[in-house]
Design an enzyme around this catalytic site. Structure first.
Site, mmCIF file in Angstrom:
data_model
loop_
_atom_site.group_PDB
_atom_site.id
_atom_site.type_symbol
_atom_site.label_atom_id
_atom_site.label_comp_id
_atom_site.label_asym_id
_atom_site.label_seq_id
_atom_site.Cartn_x
_atom_site.Cartn_y
_atom_site.Cartn_z
ATOM 1 N N ARG A 46 1.059 -1.167 -0.348
ATOM 2 C CA ARG A 46 -0.431 0.234 0.105
ATOM 3 C C ARG A 46 0.834 1.073 -0.599
ATOM 4 O O ARG A 46 0.273 1.836 -0.568
ATOM 5 C CB ARG A 46 -0.966 -0.261 0.972
ATOM 6 C CG ARG A 46 -2.164 1.482 1.630
ATOM 7 C CD ARG A 46 -2.936 0.814 2.568
ATOM 8 N NE ARG A 46 -2.788 0.870 3.707
ATOM 9 C CZ ARG A 46 -2.570 0.349 4.534
ATOM 10 N NH1 ARG A 46 -1.839 1.704 4.617
ATOM 11 N NH2 ARG A 46 -2.385 -0.035 5.152
ATOM 12 N N TYR A 98 -15.944 16.301 -15.265
ATOM 13 C CA TYR A 98 -16.462 15.068 -15.711
ATOM 14 C C TYR A 98 -17.206 15.145 -14.859
ATOM 15 O O TYR A 98 -17.506 15.708 -13.510
ATOM 16 C CB TYR A 98 -15.346 14.253 -15.716
ATOM 17 C CG TYR A 98 -15.828 12.279 -15.708
ATOM 18 C CD1 TYR A 98 -16.253 11.977 -15.855
ATOM 19 C CD2 TYR A 98 -14.944 11.969 -13.906
ATOM 20 C CE1 TYR A 98 -17.106 11.175 -15.660
ATOM 21 C CE2 TYR A 98 -15.912 10.939 -13.433
ATOM 22 C CZ TYR A 98 -16.418 9.808 -14.266
ATOM 23 O OH TYR A 98 -17.077 8.813 -13.720
ATOM 24 N N ASP A 170 -6.672 18.322 -14.254
ATOM 25 C CA ASP A 170 -6.907 17.156 -14.863
ATOM 26 C C ASP A 170 -6.749 17.028 -16.239
ATOM 27 O O ASP A 170 -7.218 17.184 -17.672
ATOM 28 C CB ASP A 170 -9.027 16.622 -14.699
ATOM 29 C CG ASP A 170 -9.485 15.163 -14.760
ATOM 30 O OD1 ASP A 170 -8.247 15.071 -15.690
ATOM 31 O OD2 ASP A 170 -10.079 14.945 -14.574
ATOM 32 N N LYS A 195 -7.842 5.817 -19.374
ATOM 33 C CA LYS A 195 -7.957 6.259 -20.814
ATOM 34 C C LYS A 195 -7.091 6.578 -22.085
ATOM 35 O O LYS A 195 -6.269 5.103 -21.293
ATOM 36 C CB LYS A 195 -8.837 8.057 -20.578
ATOM 37 C CG LYS A 195 -9.638 7.378 -19.413
ATOM 38 C CD LYS A 195 -10.617 7.261 -19.769
ATOM 39 C CE LYS A 195 -12.241 7.511 -18.853
ATOM 40 N NZ LYS A 195 -11.938 7.741 -17.690
HETATM 41 C C1 LIG Z 1 -11.912 13.726 -17.280
HETATM 42 C C2 LIG Z 1 -11.555 12.835 -16.204
HETATM 43 N N1 LIG Z 1 -11.591 13.131 -15.435
HETATM 44 C C3 LIG Z 1 -11.435 11.182 -13.671
HETATM 45 C C4 LIG Z 1 -12.188 10.570 -14.757
HETATM 46 C C5 LIG Z 1 -12.692 9.990 -13.517
HETATM 47 O O1 LIG Z 1 -11.701 8.563 -13.395
HETATM 48 P P1 LIG Z 1 -11.671 7.120 -13.403
HETATM 49 O O2 LIG Z 1 -12.929 6.104 -13.955
HETATM 50 O O3 LIG Z 1 -11.036 5.996 -13.800
HETATM 51 O O4 LIG Z 1 -12.052 6.706 -11.946
HETATM 52 C C6 LIG Z 1 -12.726 10.376 -15.729
HETATM 53 C C7 LIG Z 1 -13.369 9.049 -16.338
HETATM 54 O O5 LIG Z 1 -14.351 9.129 -17.198
HETATM 55 C C8 LIG Z 1 -12.502 11.360 -16.504
HETATM 56 O O6 LIG Z 1 -12.933 11.125 -17.884
#
Ligand SMILES: Cc1ncc(COP(=O)(O)O)c(C=O)c1O
Length: 380
Positions: A46, A98, A170, A195
């Site tokens: 961890r 998101y 992000d 992604k």
């Molecule tokens: C821009 C963005 N940030 C964060 C996330 C969250 O990621 P995760 O689905 O891996 O938890 C997503 C998921 O679609 C996303 O598109």
């Protein structure tokens, strides 16, 4: 080393023990101590794990940051970062982030005493007017999900510096291949590695890259204390994906440009949101701050939800599915899928309409993709 080389060689590679070229998967929860208080560098997975460490070092170097951290999901990364704040703090976030980010902020962290303002990050005045005495963080997403809006990072960082705010970007949609927010002064980068970084739709994961010793220490503490880290096998999958990130991103973009140009001329399409189109309001900024425009294209169809239903029934190569960034092209309906957790009135105010479809343009032959879109858009 340049980007493509780092993506393959960053971190401790080949492996020290036997020279393995593919990073070994240290699938172990714990490590033998040599004696009391003496380890070979790792004690418990961890806290840290050698496979994870190679991924963390690789992402940190690709982003040009101080240290990297790998998480179980993108949301685990975001959850950890938002815990840098304390009850009573205020965050200004983009309004079309998101949907899961919005949900984490408004429906989870809000109940722990954090305060959020969501706004379109397209004007210095608007952002500065939202700043309060307790504002601590600017949360940025560019290109944004799902509207592909572009934030002028230099502007956002200048505001943050003036008002002593932490900036978090992000960088999931752009990836460090197309955009390196730290070069513009951003403090922390977060990713859903699910992604493009992994790029194969076979893992969920997240990452954070820091820029100072203080942030590094704090994120490491929170990751360990909250247990939000990624598993060794998942890290290995993301590492394998990153090795081909540059070539994949180039092809995603080439395909996305062709798809966006095709759709922009189609009578059934009301508007195409793609930062690489000159008609996009963020085109000039994107051109200046990014190396390319990426593989995501959103479209709004004439006729609203009924046309959307017909389109998603007819697509064959594009699958109706959440997520993005893999080899296979995907189409999703933000209003009922990725952004369903946003309240309807807020979603509509932001511009995430029922007629909006988000396309993750994959790596298939682009003529096949366009053929698929053509037949799906034919009047039924
Ligand atoms: C821009 C963005 N940030 C964060 C996330 C969250 O990621 P995760 O689905 O891996 O938890 C997503 C998921 O679609 C996303 O598109």
């Amino acid at each position: 080393m340049r980007f493509e080389t780092l993506a393959i060689h960053a971190g401790e590679r080949p492996d020290k023990a036997f020279g393995a070229i593919s990073v070994p998967i240290y699938q172990t929860s714990t490590f033998a101590f040599e004696e009391l208080e003496k380890t070979k560098g790792y004690d418990y997975s961890r806290t840290a794990n050698p496979t994870r460490k190679v991924l963390e070092d690789t992402i940190a170097q690709l982003e040009g940051g101080k240290a990297g951290f790998a998480f179980a999901t993108g949301m685990a990364a975001e959850t950890t970062v938002i815990h840098l704040l304390e009850a009573g703090d205020h965050v200004i976030s983009g309004d079309d982030v998101y949907g899961g980010t919005y949900r984490l902020f408004q429906k989870v962290m809000h109940d722990f005493g954090l305060e959020f303002t969501f706004l379109r990050m397209d004007s210095r005045k608007k952002i500065e007017e939202a700043i309060k005495p307790n504002t601590k963080m600017l949360w940025l997403e560019t290109p944004s999900n799902p509207l592909l809006n572009i934030v002028d990072i230099e502007m956002a960082v200048a505001i943050a510096r003036k008002h002593n705010l932490m900036t978090v970007m992000d960088n999931t949609f752009a990836t460090p291949y197309l955009l390196r927010p730290i070069e513009y002064g951003v403090d922390l980068v977060v990713h859903s590695t699910t992604k493009y970084l992994n790029g194969h739709c076979d893992v969920v994961g997240g990452a954070v890259v820091t820029t100072t010793d203080e942030l590094t220490e704090r994120v490491q503490f929170l990751l360990n204390a909250m247990g939000t880290c990624a598993s060794p096998f998942d890290c290995w999958l993301v590492l394998r994906g990153i090795e081909t990130l540059a070539v994949r991103m180039r092809q995603h973009e080439a395909n996305a440009i062709a798809v966006a140009n095709y759709l922009a001329e189609h009578p059934a399409v009301k508007r195409v949101l793609y930062p690489g189109l000159k008609s996009h309001p963020g085109y000039e900024i994107a051109k200046r701050q990014m190396k390319g425009f990426g593989g995501m294209v959103s479209i709004e169809l004439e006729g609203g939800i009924e046309t959307v239903k017909s389109f998603v029934r007819r697509i064959k190569l594009f699958s109706l599915a959440e997520s993005l960034g893999g080899p296979a092209s995907l189409a999703e309906h933000p209003a009922t899928m990725s952004h369903a957790s946003m309240p309807k009135d807020f979603r509509e105010k932001v511009g995430i309409t029922e007629g909006l479809i988000r396309l993750s343009v994959g790596l298939e032959n682009v003529d096949d993709l366009i053929d698929d879109l053509r037949q799906a858009l034919e009047p039924s």
